[in-house]
Scaffold this motif. Structure first.
Motif, PDB file in Angstrom:
ATOM      1  N   THR A  65       0.840  -1.207   0.000  1.00  0.00           N
ATOM      2  CA  THR A  65       0.000   0.000   0.000  1.00  0.00           C
ATOM      3  C   THR A  65       0.868   1.247   0.000  1.00  0.00           C
ATOM      4  O   THR A  65       0.717   2.146  -0.842  1.00  0.00           O
ATOM      5  CB  THR A  65      -0.919   0.029   1.237  1.00  0.00           C
ATOM      6  OG1 THR A  65      -1.862  -1.041   1.142  1.00  0.00           O
ATOM      7  CG2 THR A  65      -1.670   1.345   1.357  1.00  0.00           C
TER       8      THR A  65
ATOM      9  N   VAL B 145       0.867   3.172  -3.507  1.00  0.00           N
ATOM     10  CA  VAL B 145      -0.030   4.340  -3.487  1.00  0.00           C
ATOM     11  C   VAL B 145       0.727   5.586  -3.008  1.00  0.00           C
ATOM     12  O   VAL B 145       0.363   6.709  -3.347  1.00  0.00           O
ATOM     13  CB  VAL B 145      -1.269   4.057  -2.601  1.00  0.00           C
ATOM     14  CG1 VAL B 145      -2.288   5.169  -2.711  1.00  0.00           C
ATOM     15  CG2 VAL B 145      -1.914   2.718  -2.998  1.00  0.00           C
TER      16      VAL B 145
ATOM     17  N   GLY C 142       1.085  11.475   9.150  1.00  0.00           N
ATOM     18  CA  GLY C 142       0.534  10.248   9.733  1.00  0.00           C
ATOM     19  C   GLY C 142       1.629   9.201   9.840  1.00  0.00           C
ATOM     20  O   GLY C 142       2.232   8.840   8.831  1.00  0.00           O
TER      21      GLY C 142
ATOM     22  N   ALA D 176       0.947  12.119  17.746  1.00  0.00           N
ATOM     23  CA  ALA D 176       1.336  11.258  18.871  1.00  0.00           C
ATOM     24  C   ALA D 176       2.852  11.115  18.928  1.00  0.00           C
ATOM     25  O   ALA D 176       3.475  10.643  17.966  1.00  0.00           O
ATOM     26  CB  ALA D 176       0.689   9.883  18.723  1.00  0.00           C
TER      27      ALA D 176
ATOM     28  N   ARG E 110       4.213   7.637  18.174  1.00  0.00           N
ATOM     29  CA  ARG E 110       4.299   7.301  16.748  1.00  0.00           C
ATOM     30  C   ARG E 110       5.523   7.978  16.111  1.00  0.00           C
ATOM     31  O   ARG E 110       6.179   7.419  15.238  1.00  0.00           O
ATOM     32  CB  ARG E 110       3.001   7.711  16.042  1.00  0.00           C
ATOM     33  CG  ARG E 110       1.813   6.768  16.373  1.00  0.00           C
ATOM     34  CD  ARG E 110       2.002   5.457  15.675  1.00  0.00           C
ATOM     35  NE  ARG E 110       1.227   4.334  16.149  1.00  0.00           N
ATOM     36  CZ  ARG E 110       0.051   3.946  15.680  1.00  0.00           C
ATOM     37  NH1 ARG E 110      -0.569   4.681  14.784  1.00  0.00           N
ATOM     38  NH2 ARG E 110      -0.513   2.847  16.099  1.00  0.00           N
TER      39      ARG E 110
ATOM     40  N   ASN F   8       2.500  17.894  15.161  1.00  0.00           N
ATOM     41  CA  ASN F   8       1.699  19.028  14.698  1.00  0.00           C
ATOM     42  C   ASN F   8       0.652  19.489  15.711  1.00  0.00           C
ATOM     43  O   ASN F   8      -0.091  20.427  15.460  1.00  0.00           O
ATOM     44  CB  ASN F   8       1.081  18.771  13.309  1.00  0.00           C
ATOM     45  CG  ASN F   8       0.203  17.547  13.238  1.00  0.00           C
ATOM     46  OD1 ASN F   8       0.467  16.548  13.898  1.00  0.00           O
ATOM     47  ND2 ASN F   8      -0.848  17.608  12.442  1.00  0.00           N
TER      48      ASN F   8
ATOM     49  N   GLY G 279      -6.243  10.027   6.531  1.00  0.00           N
ATOM     50  CA  GLY G 279      -7.597   9.814   6.021  1.00  0.00           C
ATOM     51  C   GLY G 279      -8.625  10.783   6.586  1.00  0.00           C
ATOM     52  O   GLY G 279      -9.799  10.432   6.694  1.00  0.00           O
TER      53      GLY G 279
ATOM     54  N   THR H 217      -5.662  16.574   7.201  1.00  0.00           N
ATOM     55  CA  THR H 217      -4.331  16.084   6.837  1.00  0.00           C
ATOM     56  C   THR H 217      -4.134  16.098   5.321  1.00  0.00           C
ATOM     57  O   THR H 217      -3.028  16.286   4.833  1.00  0.00           O
ATOM     58  CB  THR H 217      -4.073  14.683   7.418  1.00  0.00           C
ATOM     59  OG1 THR H 217      -5.225  13.878   7.149  1.00  0.00           O
ATOM     60  CG2 THR H 217      -3.844  14.758   8.912  1.00  0.00           C
TER      61      THR H 217
ATOM     62  N   VAL I 229      -4.710   0.082  -3.012  1.00  0.00           N
ATOM     63  CA  VAL I 229      -3.586  -0.814  -3.286  1.00  0.00           C
ATOM     64  C   VAL I 229      -3.978  -1.924  -4.270  1.00  0.00           C
ATOM     65  O   VAL I 229      -5.109  -2.414  -4.237  1.00  0.00           O
ATOM     66  CB  VAL I 229      -3.040  -1.405  -1.973  1.00  0.00           C
ATOM     67  CG1 VAL I 229      -4.053  -2.299  -1.297  1.00  0.00           C
ATOM     68  CG2 VAL I 229      -1.737  -2.150  -2.220  1.00  0.00           C
TER      69      VAL I 229
END
Ligand SMILES: NC(=O)c1ccc[n+]([C@@H]2O[C@H](COP(=O)([O-])OP(=O)(O)OC[C@H]3O[C@@H](n4cnc5c(N)ncnc54)[C@H](O)[C@@H]3O)[C@@H](O)[C@H]2O)c1
Ligand SMILES: [Zn+2]
Ligand SMILES: [Zn+2]
Length: 363
Positions: A154, A158, A175, A201, A204, A219, A245, A249, A292
């Motif tokens: 993916t 993509v 993200g 986060a 992440r 951010n 998504g 963003t 994908v």
């Protein structure tokens, strides 16, 4: 057999269901050795995917061993260890002949754990087996190839390929969930000049640094546009990936790129996003979207086999297949558990823990 069954919004069970059987001559029956859970499964459980009807076995990413094949299957046989892709291909329609398996018109596309029973189960019926499964080289463990079923192709297809990442590019990734992190790994195949990861986060962002991001921006506390401009002499990034998504963003990604830059949208959107053509029309930008296709699985598998791509960092938690219910809890609580991908191990998987268990059992 046992399987993770969707019972309508918010309801799931580890249930006893009928063993799958061959329905079409192009089917195979595969024993699931190693499986995993996707963010999309959580969306289904919330009721966001109404096509998935109660009673459906979830899951669209797994490695298993072929048990039985239909009369017209010629390229896989019982005993073969195979990776099942999240996207199936009839191999005969216009889009499959163009490699756009995600758009299959002949009954393929994303069907596992969506329109037909999926792969979080002890066994599965795999339609179009000749076109839709990939034999796993003996030297690779299930866990090494498992993430080729969805997140790696993916982000590569993509994100990286649609976004035409080139050596030296500044790549901004909005993200840093599994998809954003897979985008970092696969963008690195093209030696970008700098990878910038943006997320709300901190945990992440920490993962993003481990996966190879050069710069991370939270951010929630920092202006990502100002920071990216500062890093690029006021021009903007060459490429931005949207890997969340939500409208904000997507709009952020279009604000991060330079004139002539590219935005590759990967996120699945449920609401309209604003497209600021009044600002963008003069800037020669390219915006791509995509579902994908997984045409890149063989290429990515060769990179894993040659040691150039290592997806093992994704596997943060491991559970026996029989504990799929707890695995869902851990995966859904990523903020506290730190889960990226949870590995579900059947009795015969070749993941490190399953092997250790078998050694312990035979010792
Ligand atoms: N196009 C495709 O074929 C395809 C395939 C698989 C998944 N996806 C989609 O890719 C997206 C990402 O998937 P994932 O599994 O990594 O999801 P995820 O929910 O695990 O990760 C999303 C990340 O975005 C961060 N985030 C949320 N809001 C943000 C904001 N306003 N600014 C910055 N960061 C923000 C979250 O903190 C999280 O780390 C999803 O929309 C998913 O449905 C698309
Ligand atoms: Zn998925
Ligand atoms: Zn097709």
């Amino acid at each position: 057999m046992k399987a993770l069954v969707y019972h309508g919004p918010g309801e799931r069970g580890w249930d006893t269901v009928d063993d799958p059987t061959i329905l079409d001559p192009t089917d195979a029956i595969v024993r699931i050795d190693t499986s995993t859970i996707c963010g999309t499964d959580l969306h289904i459980l919330k009721g966001d995917v109404p096509e998935t009807t109660p009673g459906t076995v979830l899951g669209h990413e797994a490695v298993g061993t072929v048990q039985e094949v239909g009369a017209s299957v010629t390229t896989v046989s019982p005993g073969d260890r195979v990776l099942m892709s999240c996207v199936s291909s009839c191999g005969r329609c216009r889009f499959c002949k163009e490699g756009r398996y995600g758009q299959c018109l002949g009954g393929g596309g994303w069907i596992f754990g969506h329109l037909i029973n999926g792969l979080q189960a002890e066994y599965a019926r795999v339609p179009f087996a000749d076109n839709s499964v990939y034999k796993v080289p003996e030297q690779l463990t299930d866990e090494q190839v498992l993430f080729l079923a969805d997140i790696l192709p993916t982000s590569f297809e993509v994100g990286v390929l649609n976004g035409m990442v080139s050596p030296g590019d500044v790549v901004a990734i909005v993200g840093a969930g599994p998809i954003g992190l897979a985008a970092i790994l696969t963008a690195r195949l093209y030696t970008p000049g700098r990878i910038v990861a943006i997320d709300l986060a901190d945990s992440r962002l920490e993962s993003a640094r481990r996966f190879g991001a050069d710069t991370t921006i939270n951010n929630a506390s920092e202006d990502p546009i100002a920071r990216v401009m500062e890093l690029t002499e006021g021009l903007g990034a060459d490429v931005a990936f949207e890997a969340v998504g939500v409208p904000q963003t997507f709009e952020l990604a279009t604000d991060l790129i330079r004139a002539g830059g590219r935005v590759a949208n990967i996120g699945v959107h449920g609401k309209p996003a604003e497209l600021h053509l009044e600002k963008l029309w003069i800037r020669d930008v390219t915006i791509t979207t995509g579902l994908v296709d997984t045409f890149s699985i063989p290429q990515l598998m060769r990179l894993i086999a040659s040691g150039r791509l290592d997806p093992s960092l994704f596997a943060t938690h491991r559970f026996p297949l029989g504990e799929t219910m707890s695995a869902y809890d851990t995966f859904a609580d990523a903020a506290n558990s730190g889960a990226l991908k949870v590995v579900l191990e059947g009795a015969n998987g070749s993941s490190p823990a399953a092997q250790t268990e078998r050694v312990a059992a035979t010792a």
